[in-house]
Design a protein around this motif. Structure first.
Motif, short mmCIF file in Angstrom:
data_model
loop_
_atom_site.label_atom_id
_atom_site.label_comp_id
_atom_site.label_asym_id
_atom_site.label_seq_id
_atom_site.Cartn_x
_atom_site.Cartn_y
_atom_site.Cartn_z
N LYS A 25 0.66 -8.19 3.68
CA LYS A 25 -0.22 -8.02 4.88
C LYS A 25 -0.64 -9.40 5.66
O LYS A 25 -0.54 -9.32 6.84
CB LYS A 25 -1.38 -7.49 4.26
CG LYS A 25 -1.15 -5.97 3.96
CD LYS A 25 -2.44 -5.26 3.40
CE LYS A 25 -2.15 -4.02 3.20
NZ LYS A 25 -1.54 -3.63 2.07
N LYS A 26 -0.84 -10.27 4.92
CA LYS A 26 -0.89 -11.86 5.53
C LYS A 26 -0.21 -13.01 4.67
O LYS A 26 0.04 -12.77 3.52
CB LYS A 26 -2.54 -12.00 5.12
CG LYS A 26 -3.69 -11.25 6.04
CD LYS A 26 -4.95 -11.45 5.81
CE LYS A 26 -5.93 -10.65 6.51
NZ LYS A 26 -7.17 -10.81 6.51
N ILE A 27 0.25 -13.89 5.54
CA ILE A 27 0.69 -14.83 4.91
C ILE A 27 0.06 -16.15 5.65
O ILE A 27 -0.19 -16.47 6.67
CB ILE A 27 2.43 -14.90 5.41
CG1 ILE A 27 3.04 -13.95 5.04
CG2 ILE A 27 2.76 -16.35 4.99
CD1 ILE A 27 4.33 -13.77 5.42
N TYR A 28 -0.64 -16.86 4.43
CA TYR A 28 -1.36 -18.20 4.68
C TYR A 28 -0.42 -19.28 4.74
O TYR A 28 0.49 -19.30 3.92
CB TYR A 28 -2.53 -18.46 3.90
CG TYR A 28 -3.51 -17.50 4.02
CD1 TYR A 28 -4.69 -17.50 4.87
CD2 TYR A 28 -3.67 -15.98 3.28
CE1 TYR A 28 -5.71 -16.71 4.87
CE2 TYR A 28 -4.77 -15.26 3.36
CZ TYR A 28 -5.59 -15.34 4.23
OH TYR A 28 -6.56 -14.51 4.46
N VAL B 38 -3.31 -18.34 9.41
CA VAL B 38 -2.96 -17.21 8.96
C VAL B 38 -2.06 -16.41 9.81
O VAL B 38 -2.35 -16.33 11.09
CB VAL B 38 -4.06 -16.17 8.38
CG1 VAL B 38 -4.88 -16.09 9.75
CG2 VAL B 38 -3.62 -14.93 7.71
N LEU B 39 -0.88 -15.84 9.33
CA LEU B 39 -0.14 -14.88 10.02
C LEU B 39 -0.30 -13.43 9.76
O LEU B 39 -0.37 -13.39 8.40
CB LEU B 39 1.36 -15.37 9.74
CG LEU B 39 1.90 -16.72 9.69
CD1 LEU B 39 3.28 -16.74 9.62
CD2 LEU B 39 1.67 -17.18 11.26
N GLU B 40 -0.46 -12.63 10.50
CA GLU B 40 -0.63 -11.11 10.19
C GLU B 40 0.27 -10.28 10.73
O GLU B 40 0.41 -10.50 12.30
CB GLU B 40 -2.01 -10.74 10.60
CG GLU B 40 -3.09 -11.36 9.63
CD GLU B 40 -4.64 -10.77 9.89
OE1 GLU B 40 -4.91 -9.50 9.33
OE2 GLU B 40 -5.12 -11.64 10.60
N ALA C 268 -1.71 -10.91 0.22
CA ALA C 268 -1.66 -12.13 0.95
C ALA C 268 -0.58 -13.17 -0.06
O ALA C 268 -0.62 -13.10 -1.25
CB ALA C 268 -2.84 -12.68 1.04
N ALA C 269 -0.04 -14.11 0.89
CA ALA C 269 0.90 -14.95 0.01
C ALA C 269 0.16 -16.50 0.87
O ALA C 269 -0.22 -16.35 1.79
CB ALA C 269 2.23 -14.83 0.26
N VAL C 270 0.62 -17.33 0.23
CA VAL C 270 0.26 -18.80 0.58
C VAL C 270 1.71 -19.41 0.48
O VAL C 270 2.34 -19.35 -0.33
CB VAL C 270 -0.68 -19.45 -0.27
CG1 VAL C 270 -0.75 -20.97 0.30
CG2 VAL C 270 -2.08 -18.95 0.18
N THR D 188 -1.03 -12.81 -3.92
CA THR D 188 0.27 -12.21 -4.88
C THR D 188 1.06 -13.50 -5.10
O THR D 188 1.64 -13.67 -6.26
CB THR D 188 0.64 -11.23 -4.06
OG1 THR D 188 -0.20 -10.25 -3.75
CG2 THR D 188 1.73 -10.44 -4.79
N LYS D 189 1.20 -14.21 -4.23
CA LYS D 189 2.23 -15.30 -4.43
C LYS D 189 1.59 -16.67 -3.84
O LYS D 189 0.94 -16.63 -2.67
CB LYS D 189 3.62 -15.10 -3.62
CG LYS D 189 4.74 -14.46 -4.44
CD LYS D 189 5.82 -14.26 -3.82
CE LYS D 189 7.13 -14.29 -4.75
NZ LYS D 189 8.30 -13.73 -4.26
N VAL D 190 2.02 -17.87 -4.42
CA VAL D 190 1.95 -19.19 -3.86
C VAL D 190 3.44 -19.57 -4.07
O VAL D 190 4.09 -19.99 -5.05
CB VAL D 190 0.97 -20.07 -4.68
CG1 VAL D 190 0.82 -21.35 -4.14
CG2 VAL D 190 -0.27 -19.22 -4.61
N LEU D 191 3.80 -19.97 -2.76
CA LEU D 191 4.98 -20.75 -2.50
C LEU D 191 4.98 -22.25 -2.00
O LEU D 191 4.06 -22.14 -1.53
CB LEU D 191 6.11 -19.89 -1.53
CG LEU D 191 6.58 -18.73 -1.95
CD1 LEU D 191 5.47 -17.58 -1.78
CD2 LEU D 191 7.79 -18.31 -1.26
#
Length: 180
Positions: free
Chosen positions: A2-5, A164-166, A128-130, A42-45
């Motif tokens: 839903k969101k990408i930080y 943040v990208l939504e 959300a992911a980062v 959910t994820k940290v890249l």
């Protein structure tokens, strides 16, 4: 997702891939972990560059997720040749996305590389992911989703910085959420 930080790494000792965080940068990385308290990731890249990995470590530890190293988040190489006027040349690459210099990557190629990472994430489950990355490529990602971003955005980025990208109905909004 839903969101990408999108996170620009914390203060570092230099620009080389192996450059580490400064003492202040290490404190900033801990502050990033606090910033994301209450947000389930959910994820940290992370970019494979040491400064990005070190910026992501406290966050991943607090969120109890592993860091996924993603080559697509590595900083863009403007040129492999020394350029005294690199800032002018960098600015030119925001006006002409196909411009490249000796051994360097075009803005378009770098943009496509990081966009492919975000586009794959939109299709994954989770809140959300980062993405922990670098200023130049980060600003190109923001430009992809909102044309108003570019060189001026890059100039204003801080270490660290967070956007943040939504995505809703195939429209991606971009918002700066980091408060210094």
């Amino acid at each position: 997702m839903k969101k990408i930080y999108v996170v620009r790494h914390c203060q570092a000792e230099g620009q080389a891939p192996e450059a580490q965080l400064t003492a202040e940068g290490a404190k900033q990385a801990e502050q990033l972990a606090v910033f994301f308290e209450g947000i389930t990731l959910t994820k940290v890249l992370s970019s494979p560059f040491v400064r990005a990995m070190q910026s992501a470590e406290p966050l991943a530890r607090e969120q109890k997720v592993e860091i996924v190293v993603e080559e697509g988040l590595a900083e863009r190489v403007l040129s492999t040749a020394h350029m005294d006027n690199w800032l002018e040349k960098l600015q030119e690459t925001y006006r002409d996305l196909e411009l490249s210099f000796d051994g360097g990557e075009t803005s378009r190629a770098a943009m496509n590389r990081i966009v492919s990472v975000t586009e794959a994430l939109w299709n994954e489950d989770g809140e959300a992911a980062v993405l922990v990355t670098h200023g130049n490529i980060m600003s190109l990602l923001l430009k992809h989703y909102e044309e108003s971003h570019g060189f001026a955005t890059w100039v204003k980025l801080t270490n660290p910085d967070v956007y943040v990208l939504e995505k809703e109905a195939d429209i991606v909004s971009v918002q700066r959420v980091w408060k210094e």
